[in-house]
Design a protein around this motif. Sequence first.
Motif, PDB file in Angstrom:
ATOM      1  N   MET A  39       0.752  -1.277   0.020  1.00 50.37           N
ATOM      2  CA  MET A  39      -0.065  -0.039  -0.009  1.00 50.37           C
ATOM      3  C   MET A  39       0.765   1.425  -0.142  1.00 50.37           C
ATOM      4  O   MET A  39       0.414   2.432   0.048  1.00 50.37           O
ATOM      5  CB  MET A  39      -0.948  -0.072   1.161  1.00 50.37           C
ATOM      6  CG  MET A  39      -2.013  -1.228   1.113  1.00 50.37           C
ATOM      7  SD  MET A  39      -3.289  -0.806   2.565  1.00 50.37           S
ATOM      8  CE  MET A  39      -4.677  -1.813   1.834  1.00 50.37           C
ATOM      9  N   GLU A  40       2.176   1.160  -0.009  1.00 51.57           N
ATOM     10  CA  GLU A  40       3.216   2.209   0.051  1.00 51.57           C
ATOM     11  C   GLU A  40       2.650   3.226  -1.196  1.00 51.57           C
ATOM     12  O   GLU A  40       2.906   4.423  -0.974  1.00 51.57           O
ATOM     13  CB  GLU A  40       4.442   1.968  -0.239  1.00 51.57           C
ATOM     14  CG  GLU A  40       5.431   2.981   0.294  1.00 51.57           C
ATOM     15  CD  GLU A  40       6.696   2.478   0.360  1.00 51.57           C
ATOM     16  OE1 GLU A  40       7.715   3.407   0.507  1.00 51.57           O
ATOM     17  OE2 GLU A  40       6.997   1.477   0.316  1.00 51.57           O
ATOM     18  N   ARG A  41       2.229   2.645  -2.157  1.00 50.54           N
ATOM     19  CA  ARG A  41       1.850   3.696  -3.361  1.00 50.54           C
ATOM     20  C   ARG A  41       1.051   4.695  -3.102  1.00 50.54           C
ATOM     21  O   ARG A  41       0.811   5.658  -3.800  1.00 50.54           O
ATOM     22  CB  ARG A  41       1.924   2.970  -4.814  1.00 50.54           C
ATOM     23  CG  ARG A  41       0.546   2.321  -4.571  1.00 50.54           C
ATOM     24  CD  ARG A  41       0.695   1.297  -5.914  1.00 50.54           C
ATOM     25  NE  ARG A  41      -0.561   0.531  -5.893  1.00 50.54           N
ATOM     26  CZ  ARG A  41      -1.795   0.829  -6.643  1.00 50.54           C
ATOM     27  NH1 ARG A  41      -1.589   1.652  -7.349  1.00 50.54           N
ATOM     28  NH2 ARG A  41      -2.627  -0.209  -6.702  1.00 50.54           N
ATOM     29  N   PHE A  42       0.156   4.398  -1.989  1.00 46.76           N
ATOM     30  CA  PHE A  42      -0.955   5.225  -1.643  1.00 46.76           C
ATOM     31  C   PHE A  42      -0.627   6.447  -0.627  1.00 46.76           C
ATOM     32  O   PHE A  42      -1.557   7.307  -0.310  1.00 46.76           O
ATOM     33  CB  PHE A  42      -2.234   4.446  -1.104  1.00 46.76           C
ATOM     34  CG  PHE A  42      -2.754   3.412  -2.089  1.00 46.76           C
ATOM     35  CD1 PHE A  42      -3.453   3.785  -3.165  1.00 46.76           C
ATOM     36  CD2 PHE A  42      -2.739   2.206  -1.644  1.00 46.76           C
ATOM     37  CE1 PHE A  42      -3.848   2.926  -4.238  1.00 46.76           C
ATOM     38  CE2 PHE A  42      -3.076   1.085  -2.642  1.00 46.76           C
ATOM     39  CZ  PHE A  42      -3.700   1.696  -3.835  1.00 46.76           C
ATOM     40  N   ILE A  43       0.591   6.266   0.026  1.00 47.53           N
ATOM     41  CA  ILE A  43       0.877   6.882   1.089  1.00 47.53           C
ATOM     42  C   ILE A  43       0.773   8.316   0.994  1.00 47.53           C
ATOM     43  O   ILE A  43       0.646   9.417   1.710  1.00 47.53           O
ATOM     44  CB  ILE A  43       2.200   6.436   1.824  1.00 47.53           C
ATOM     45  CG1 ILE A  43       2.731   7.183   3.109  1.00 47.53           C
ATOM     46  CG2 ILE A  43       3.281   6.731   0.962  1.00 47.53           C
ATOM     47  CD1 ILE A  43       1.245   6.716   4.443  1.00 47.53           C
ATOM     48  N   ASN A  44       1.383   8.796   0.018  1.00 50.74           N
ATOM     49  CA  ASN A  44       1.327  10.292  -0.401  1.00 50.74           C
ATOM     50  C   ASN A  44      -0.175  10.997  -0.397  1.00 50.74           C
ATOM     51  O   ASN A  44      -0.156  12.168   0.077  1.00 50.74           O
ATOM     52  CB  ASN A  44       2.266  10.743  -1.796  1.00 50.74           C
ATOM     53  CG  ASN A  44       3.892  10.578  -1.373  1.00 50.74           C
ATOM     54  OD1 ASN A  44       4.254  10.660  -0.165  1.00 50.74           O
ATOM     55  ND2 ASN A  44       4.480  10.194  -2.684  1.00 50.74           N
ATOM     56  N   GLY A  45      -0.814  10.099  -1.240  1.00 52.70           N
ATOM     57  CA  GLY A  45      -2.257  10.736  -1.277  1.00 52.70           C
ATOM     58  C   GLY A  45      -2.894  10.857   0.126  1.00 52.70           C
ATOM     59  O   GLY A  45      -3.788  11.724   0.522  1.00 52.70           O
ATOM     60  N   TRP A  46      -2.664   9.613   0.921  1.00 46.86           N
ATOM     61  CA  TRP A  46      -3.434   9.651   2.342  1.00 46.86           C
ATOM     62  C   TRP A  46      -2.418  10.818   3.197  1.00 46.86           C
ATOM     63  O   TRP A  46      -3.385  11.326   3.926  1.00 46.86           O
ATOM     64  CB  TRP A  46      -2.828   8.184   2.660  1.00 46.86           C
ATOM     65  CG  TRP A  46      -3.496   7.106   2.266  1.00 46.86           C
ATOM     66  CD1 TRP A  46      -4.902   7.307   1.653  1.00 46.86           C
ATOM     67  CD2 TRP A  46      -3.454   5.668   2.470  1.00 46.86           C
ATOM     68  NE1 TRP A  46      -5.337   5.765   1.089  1.00 46.86           N
ATOM     69  CE2 TRP A  46      -4.390   4.937   1.740  1.00 46.86           C
ATOM     70  CE3 TRP A  46      -2.309   4.967   2.956  1.00 46.86           C
ATOM     71  CZ2 TRP A  46      -4.544   3.622   1.518  1.00 46.86           C
ATOM     72  CZ3 TRP A  46      -2.208   3.525   2.920  1.00 46.86           C
ATOM     73  CH2 TRP A  46      -3.352   3.118   2.503  1.00 46.86           C
ATOM     74  N   LEU A  47      -1.197  11.134   2.860  1.00 43.73           N
ATOM     75  CA  LEU A  47      -0.923  12.009   3.869  1.00 43.73           C
ATOM     76  C   LEU A  47      -1.334  13.634   3.624  1.00 43.73           C
ATOM     77  O   LEU A  47      -1.496  14.314   4.260  1.00 43.73           O
ATOM     78  CB  LEU A  47       0.811  11.907   3.854  1.00 43.73           C
ATOM     79  CG  LEU A  47       1.329  10.814   4.704  1.00 43.73           C
ATOM     80  CD1 LEU A  47       3.017  10.752   4.443  1.00 43.73           C
ATOM     81  CD2 LEU A  47       1.031  10.809   6.023  1.00 43.73           C
ATOM     82  N   ASN A  48      -1.703  13.739   2.094  1.00 47.47           N
ATOM     83  CA  ASN A  48      -2.225  14.865   1.800  1.00 47.47           C
ATOM     84  C   ASN A  48      -3.638  14.926   2.172  1.00 47.47           C
ATOM     85  O   ASN A  48      -3.862  16.016   2.928  1.00 47.47           O
ATOM     86  CB  ASN A  48      -2.092  14.745   0.121  1.00 47.47           C
ATOM     87  CG  ASN A  48      -2.799  16.079  -0.331  1.00 47.47           C
ATOM     88  OD1 ASN A  48      -2.484  17.220   0.016  1.00 47.47           O
ATOM     89  ND2 ASN A  48      -3.790  16.083  -0.907  1.00 47.47           N
ATOM     90  N   ARG A  49      -4.080  14.037   2.266  1.00 51.99           N
ATOM     91  CA  ARG A  49      -5.466  13.949   2.798  1.00 51.99           C
ATOM     92  C   ARG A  49      -5.761  14.343   4.330  1.00 51.99           C
ATOM     93  O   ARG A  49      -6.459  14.910   5.125  1.00 51.99           O
ATOM     94  CB  ARG A  49      -6.118  12.734   2.675  1.00 51.99           C
ATOM     95  CG  ARG A  49      -7.858  12.591   2.869  1.00 51.99           C
ATOM     96  CD  ARG A  49      -8.263  11.435   2.482  1.00 51.99           C
ATOM     97  NE  ARG A  49      -9.699  11.323   2.534  1.00 51.99           N
ATOM     98  CZ  ARG A  49     -10.437  10.646   1.620  1.00 51.99           C
ATOM     99  NH1 ARG A  49      -9.937   9.903   0.709  1.00 51.99           N
ATOM    100  NH2 ARG A  49     -11.893  10.603   1.747  1.00 51.99           N
ATOM    101  N   ALA A  50      -4.604  13.780   5.000  1.00 52.11           N
ATOM    102  CA  ALA A  50      -4.676  13.971   6.568  1.00 52.11           C
ATOM    103  C   ALA A  50      -4.125  15.456   6.939  1.00 52.11           C
ATOM    104  O   ALA A  50      -4.911  15.874   7.822  1.00 52.11           O
ATOM    105  CB  ALA A  50      -3.284  13.086   7.072  1.00 52.11           C
ATOM    106  N   TYR A  51      -3.255  15.967   6.198  1.00 50.56           N
ATOM    107  CA  TYR A  51      -2.687  17.221   6.461  1.00 50.56           C
ATOM    108  C   TYR A  51      -3.615  18.333   5.782  1.00 50.56           C
ATOM    109  O   TYR A  51      -3.394  19.591   6.079  1.00 50.56           O
ATOM    110  CB  TYR A  51      -1.608  17.392   6.207  1.00 50.56           C
ATOM    111  CG  TYR A  51      -0.596  16.724   7.215  1.00 50.56           C
ATOM    112  CD1 TYR A  51      -0.636  17.066   8.501  1.00 50.56           C
ATOM    113  CD2 TYR A  51       0.136  15.712   6.903  1.00 50.56           C
ATOM    114  CE1 TYR A  51      -0.042  16.479   9.561  1.00 50.56           C
ATOM    115  CE2 TYR A  51       0.951  14.983   8.016  1.00 50.56           C
ATOM    116  CZ  TYR A  51       0.731  15.251   9.183  1.00 50.56           C
ATOM    117  OH  TYR A  51       1.566  14.501  10.165  1.00 50.56           O
ATOM    118  N   ASP A  52      -4.212  18.111   4.878  1.00 49.38           N
ATOM    119  CA  ASP A  52      -4.836  19.109   3.717  1.00 49.38           C
ATOM    120  C   ASP A  52      -6.295  19.609   4.534  1.00 49.38           C
ATOM    121  O   ASP A  52      -7.022  19.127   5.074  1.00 49.38           O
ATOM    122  CB  ASP A  52      -5.451  18.420   2.659  1.00 49.38           C
ATOM    123  CG  ASP A  52      -6.000  19.430   1.351  1.00 49.38           C
ATOM    124  OD1 ASP A  52      -5.782  20.516   1.581  1.00 49.38           O
ATOM    125  OD2 ASP A  52      -7.082  18.935   0.704  1.00 49.38           O
TER     126      ASP A  52
END
Length: 179
Positions: free
Chosen positions: A166-179
């Motif tokens: 699932m590492e390929r999703f991490i940037n989108g997830w972190l963006n979602r967390a902090y956005d």
Amino acid sequence: MTIDPFTVAVERVLEHEGYDKFTNDPDDPGGATKWGISLRFLQSVDEDLNHDGAIDAHDIRNLTKSQAVEFYRNNWWIKYRYGLLENDRLGAKVFNISVNTGPGIAHKCLQRALRSCQLAVVEDGILGPKSRAACNTLVNDSGLLPSFCSEVAGYYRILVALHPRMERFINGWLNRAYD
């Protein structure tokens, strides 16, 4: 003119979810997805959207924006009473994260954030009257929302550590967390 908090929140969810893009990624445990609504979730709530007797990818593929918005309104916003959080930004953020992680995880992250703000709440994943009241005592506190975002980011990082595919999703997830 005041904009309804749900309208603002659901547009943000749809933006993060990719609007009307249909996907069926084998690495996504939700399966077929459109407007952020997954086949797995549709099956869990026993919702045959096209009324053909089967809850399958066709229900997802043909999902309209208005159906998705009403689905979010009924199955998340109203059900978990995010509109009762007096800080509209916090309500929208918890709603957004709940759509992505599931309500139990999102609510536990919120409860951890409340605890980091020195409020004694039980970390049970239920956004009940006590957790909402604790949030509302901090309605003007600038620390709760960043604490929540940090807890969510931590959850995503642990998820990737446990499931490296699932590492390929991490940037989108972190963006979602902090956005």
